[in-house]
Design an enzyme around this catalytic site. Structure first.
Site, short mmCIF file in Angstrom:
data_model
loop_
_atom_site.label_atom_id
_atom_site.label_comp_id
_atom_site.label_asym_id
_atom_site.label_seq_id
_atom_site.Cartn_x
_atom_site.Cartn_y
_atom_site.Cartn_z
N LYS A 111 -2.04 -1.23 -9.60
CA LYS A 111 -1.74 -2.63 -9.34
C LYS A 111 -2.48 -3.57 -10.30
CE LYS A 111 -0.15 -2.06 -4.65
NZ LYS A 111 -0.23 -0.58 -4.57
C1 LIG Z 1 0.91 0.31 -4.39
C2 LIG Z 1 0.75 1.77 -4.76
C3 LIG Z 1 1.87 2.65 -4.86
C4 LIG Z 1 3.28 2.23 -4.51
O1 LIG Z 1 3.81 1.30 -5.41
P1 LIG Z 1 5.08 0.42 -4.99
O2 LIG Z 1 5.27 -0.51 -6.12
O3 LIG Z 1 4.70 -0.28 -3.71
O4 LIG Z 1 6.22 1.36 -4.80
C5 LIG Z 1 1.63 3.94 -5.26
N1 LIG Z 1 0.38 4.39 -5.53
C6 LIG Z 1 -0.70 3.59 -5.43
C7 LIG Z 1 -2.04 4.15 -5.72
C8 LIG Z 1 -0.56 2.26 -5.04
O5 LIG Z 1 -1.66 1.47 -4.94
#
Ligand SMILES: *Cc1c(COP(=O)(O)O)cnc(C)c1O
Length: 461
Positions: A111
């Site tokens: 993120k």
């Molecule tokens: C947020 C997240 C995901 C999922 O991503 P999306 O965009 O919500 O599908 C997968 N792995 C990690 C470690 C995350 O923090």
């Protein structure tokens, strides 16, 4: 470029408004009215660029009002904080299989890639308008720390993050509470994550309060977050030979933001063979791609908590395209989701989805076994989210070529890694002293008026 709502009843907006607005007024999500195109020549030219240069090149057509030079200054600044010089390095695991490491940012999860840019885009736009915002969000762990790192020390932003007291891991809490910047405010709520979310919603729905503090959010439906993720699909594909070769991607999926960015890359002209939607036991998306029915179920807790979702908020953007961009169809589907817990798409819409998407569900035992298997084969410790992605890649496309998105650093999920690999994953150097750093946070009861008073007292005018 104009942005249009997936529900067809909100005004069209330009990028700066979409950035600050988030959700459309009709409850829909904003998407571009057309996909910018990259020719084979454009893609070859991207091979020669650094990650920040590629990001500015790819994102400029989406961001009217920001010059490519100005954008480049922001992408350089955003990605300079990443611990790996390649920003999102590729590692070969075996014949035809690669990992794209997206976790070298300040909070060790993917993120950061979008949030670091988002914080800078917000700051620039707010300065231009001479406005300030107060961001209020609830977190069950990862999103809060990524948002705090992105917004810390920004002049035009105050950020308040609510987390359930005693219910986030110690690393997750310390990643938030050891940020001592004046504009960062952590609040442990005496309640659950749902209580935290309800408080944020309550504050949003108190329109007088919302206007008074210029309340805003940086949640996962923000278009700028989604589009920032398009970049790494393109840079890794060209590194492996695109446009002259095709690759596939396996994507651990929760809210469908990350994998939707892969879809956008394909729509822009990147030759993508398949996008694998990999879920844990919370498999609403896998069931959709198997049957065409999108139906809510109970959320169960897993070792990959960032994928423990019931309804994937960004999925509406794909539904809009599958409906031939007819907002009335999407409105009907969302109504059925609210009233009847689900709906089915037409057979031709499902067939269209299958041209690009595959899906797979990975249970808890298989996730653990995959982490152990990879550790024995290669010495690489995967976090549980990445292991879900890799299992899907190996099961569905054993020959490759496929890139699995590795979305979190193993040290973020030490217990799961230790159980699977027999090794305690070490924190990277820049976080090694996190257990010694000073923490600062308030503890508040689960009460809206108390929270509002707290925010009023601390935000800067
Ligand atoms: C947020 C997240 C995901 C999922 O991503 P999306 O965009 O919500 O599908 C997968 N792995 C990690 C470690 C995350 O923090």
């Amino acid at each position: 470029m104009q942005y249009i709502s997936t529900r067809g009843q909100a005004p069209n907006l330009t990028f700066p408004d979409v950035l600050l607005t988030g959700l459309a007024r009709d409850g829909g999500l904003y998407v571009p009215d057309a996909w910018p195109q990259l020719s084979a020549e454009d893609l070859r030219a991207i091979r020669e660029l650094s990650y920040p240069e590629a990001a500015a090149r790819i994102l400029a057509p989406f961001m009217d009002g920001i010059g490519e030079d100005e954008l480049l200054a922001m992408t350089r600044d955003a990605y300079a904080v990443f611990a790996d010089p390649g920003v999102v390095p590729l590692r070969q695991l075996s014949d035809g299989h690669w990992l794209m490491e997206l976790f070298h940012g300040p909070t060790l999860a993917f993120k950061d890639v979008a949030m670091q840019l988002l914080g800078r885009l917000f700051d620039r736009e707010l300065a231009r308008r001479q406005q300030r915002v107060t961001i209020v969000g609830a977190t069950s762990g990862d999103t809060g720390s990524a948002a705090i790192e992105a917004c810390r020390d920004r002049d035009a932003i105050d950020i308040f993050i609510l987390f359930p007291q005693g219910r986030v891991s110690e690393v997750q809490r310390r990643q938030m509470t050891t940020v001592l910047s004046d504009n960062v405010h952590n609040i442990a709520i005496e309640g659950t994550f749902d209580d935290c979310q309800a408080l944020v919603k309550g504050a949003f729905n108190d329109l007088a309060f919302r206007d008074e503090i210029a309340m805003s959010a940086v949640n996962s439906i923000n278009w700028a977050r989604v589009v920032a993720q398009v970049v790494y699909y393109i840079t890794t594909a060209v590194a492996l030979g695109a446009p002259d070769k095709r690759v596939s991607f396996a994507v651990p999926t929760g809210n469908f933001g990350c994998v939707f960015a892969g879809y956008v890359a394909a729509k822009m002209g990147l030759p993508v063979d398949k996008l694998i939607v990999a879920t844990n036991r919370n498999d609403i998306l896998h069931r959709f791609f198997q049957t065409g029915a999108y139906r809510k179920d109970q959320v169960v807790a897993t070792q990959s908590p960032s994928m423990d979702i019931q309804v994937a908020s960004n999925f509406e953007r794909l539904l809009f395209d599958l409906a031939g961009r007819d907002g009335a169809v999407v409105r009907g589907q969302m109504q059925a989701l609210a009233d009847q817990d689900g709906f089915e798409v037409a057979p031709d819409a499902l067939a269209q989805a299958h041209e690009l998407f595959l899906s797979h569900r990975v249970d808890e035992a298989t996730t653990t076994a995959t982490m152990g298997e990879v550790y024995r084969e290669t010495g690489i410790a995967l976090d549980p989210h990445s292991a879900v992605g890799l299992r899907a890649a190996r099961d569905l496309l054993p020959e490759g070529p496929v890139i699995t998105l590795s979305t979190a650093h193993p040290a973020k999920f030490p217990d799961a890694v230790e159980k699977a690999c027999g090794q305690h994953p070490a924190l990277p150097e820049h976080m090694a002293d996190i257990y010694e750093r000073e923490e600062r946070y308030a503890v508040l009861p689960n009460d809206l008026a108390t929270l509002q008073g707290h925010i009023r007292g601390l935000r800067r005018d």
